[in-house]
Design a protein around this motif. Structure first.
Motif, short mmCIF file in Angstrom:
data_model
loop_
_atom_site.label_atom_id
_atom_site.label_comp_id
_atom_site.label_asym_id
_atom_site.label_seq_id
_atom_site.Cartn_x
_atom_site.Cartn_y
_atom_site.Cartn_z
N PRO A 117 21.39 11.97 -3.15
CA PRO A 117 20.88 12.01 -4.52
C PRO A 117 21.43 13.18 -5.32
O PRO A 117 21.70 13.05 -6.51
N ARG A 301 13.82 11.11 -7.05
CA ARG A 301 14.21 12.53 -7.00
C ARG A 301 13.21 13.39 -7.77
O ARG A 301 12.81 14.45 -7.29
N ARG A 304 9.97 13.44 -5.96
CA ARG A 304 10.15 13.88 -4.57
C ARG A 304 9.55 12.90 -3.57
O ARG A 304 8.78 13.26 -2.69
N LEU A 324 15.78 6.36 -0.96
CA LEU A 324 16.82 7.31 -1.32
C LEU A 324 18.10 7.09 -0.53
O LEU A 324 19.20 7.31 -1.03
#
Length: 440
Positions: A117, A301, A304, A324
């Motif tokens: 990412p 992202r 989180r 992710l």
């Protein structure tokens, strides 16, 4: 064209069971079993487990399959880094500073941990900067390479003229067009930028690490309460990483312990009995199937989180899951989106599934669609499901298949141990130094 599969509820009777104590993880479970039998009878199961895991050093945890080859050199190009991470099927890797002296400590030897990412976000940021530069530059300046406002003179962050032209002609919509990532991965920016050049996107600087004599309890608390997805174990004598312990590695260890007394005593409880799921349906971060897939990765992202459900706009029913680790498909197989006018989450799921099926890779978690359980499943059943499917999250549904909540690997590990008062003390001050070039 491949279709998006429906929700699949894994039944407990379909799960396999460990037949013999032979794996390193199972042998480790036997070590816990011996310690379990030595604990005082008046202790609760959780107190016994805390005591057992406090007595075992992290050096006893089995080495991950790629622990020794997972390091990236700081002079590795982004293109090479992406290929390496993809080949090893990992999301991130520590970066070794090639300019560090031979006798450097581990703190000076590593500059951080780079993630997929982070690479994508950095690339898109550079594209955005170049796009803004071109919009502010006159067409005459663009055509005159000697103009101080020309990208050739003013600097376009290594983005080729053809690439910036795509951005200029199409604006923000280019980022979701089917050929965008084909152009990006053929650009000089992608091929020539070194991993060290994007150090500002690293999650840790250099990172939070354990020493070999730290305990299992410390490791489990960091992976659960302190929300770390992976923890490097450092050999101070060699000044290098000896192992990387992940949340999924711990879940695999637990799955290999099925049948042992301590595990059965803890794992027989249902999810509702231990207060799972913690996250209800109203708090689940989701994305609609007609939204750009980049929005899904940005959400993960920013929030989180490791994955996000893809839902229908009308019914709110989940039709897929993006994690992710799936971000690498944007950079390693950009040609599979070529015919799409936009890479929506639905188009992304369909294109990736067709790509995997074409290449005979039927083991990828993204092919499984939405895998779910109910509150009546036990911790043991949940762990065996997660390990068998190689997934990092489980959706909880009711009897009608409606989404009720979400359970992550962290939630499960958090039910295994608890943090004693004052346990960490000044631990975090000693193991996570912030170097002068810290820019996260």
């Amino acid at each position: 064209m491949a279709s998006v599969p429906e929700i699949k509820i894994v039944r407990s009777e379909s799960l396999g069971h460990r037949s013999e104590v032979s794996s390193p993880e199972a042998k480790l479970g036997m070590r816990v079993e011996d310690l379990w039998d030595e604990q005082k009878p008046q202790l609760s199961p959780n107190e016994k487990l805390n005591a057992c895991f406090e007595s075992i050093p992290v050096s006893a945890f089995p080495l991950s399959s790629h622990s020794q080859d997972i390091e990236l050199r700081s002079d590795t190009s982004l293109a090479e880094a992406v290929q390496t991470l993809s080949k090893l099927k990992v999301l991130s890797a520590p970066v070794v500073d090639v300019d560090a002296p031979e006798d450097a400590s581990w703190i000076d030897r590593y500059i951080g941990i780079v993630e997929f990412p982070g690479i994508v976000v950095w690339l898109l940021h550079q594209v955005s900067v170049s796009s803004n530069l071109l919009h502010e530059t006159t067409r005459g300046d663009l055509l005159d390479p000697t103009s101080p406002r020309s990208p050739a003179v003013a600097g376009s962050n290594g983005v080729s003229h053809d690439f910036t032209a795509v951005i200029l002609d199409n604006g923000d919509s280019a980022v979701t067009s089917g050929n965008f990532f084909e152009v990006l991965t053929s650009s000089e920016l992608y091929k020539n930028t070194k991993v060290r050049d994007i150090s500002g996107t690293f999650r840790w600087a250099p990172f939070l690490a354990l020493q070999k004599d730290n305990s299992f309890l410390t490791m489990l608390l960091l992976l659960s309460k302190y929300k770390m997805k992976s923890i490097p174990v450092v050999d101070l004598g060699e000044a290098k990483i000896e192992n990387i312990i992940t949340q999924s590695g711990v879940i695999h260890m637990l799955a290999e312990c099925a049948g042992l007394h301590w595990f059965e005593d803890w794992g027989v409880k249902t999810l509702s009995e231990v207060g799972l799921p913690i996250m209800s349906k109203d708090h689940i971060i989701k994305i609609y199937e007609d939204e750009p897939v980049l929005q899904a990765f940005k959400l993960m992202r920013r929030k989180r989180i490791g994955g996000i459900p893809v839902v229908e706009r009308k019914s709110e029913k989940p039709v897929g899951n993006i994690s992710l680790r799936d971000v690498h498909f944007l950079l390693t197989a950009p040609e599979i989106y070529h015919d799409y006018r936009s890479i929506t989450t639905k188009n992304f799921l369909v294109a990736v599934r067709e790509h995997l099926e074409k290449h005979g890779d039927t083991s990828a978690p993204i092919l499984s669609g939405v895998i779910a359980c109910t509150k009546n499943h036990t911790l043991k059943e949940l762990i065996l499901m997660l390990d068998a499917e190689k997934i990092h999250r489980m959706y909880v549904v009711d009897d009608s298949g409606n989404l009720e909540g979400l359970i992550t690997l962290r939630d499960i590990i958090a039910r295994l141990v608890h943090e004693p008062p004052g346990y960490f003390g000044d631990f975090f001050d000693g193991v996570m130094p912030l170097p002068q070039n810290y820019r996260v």
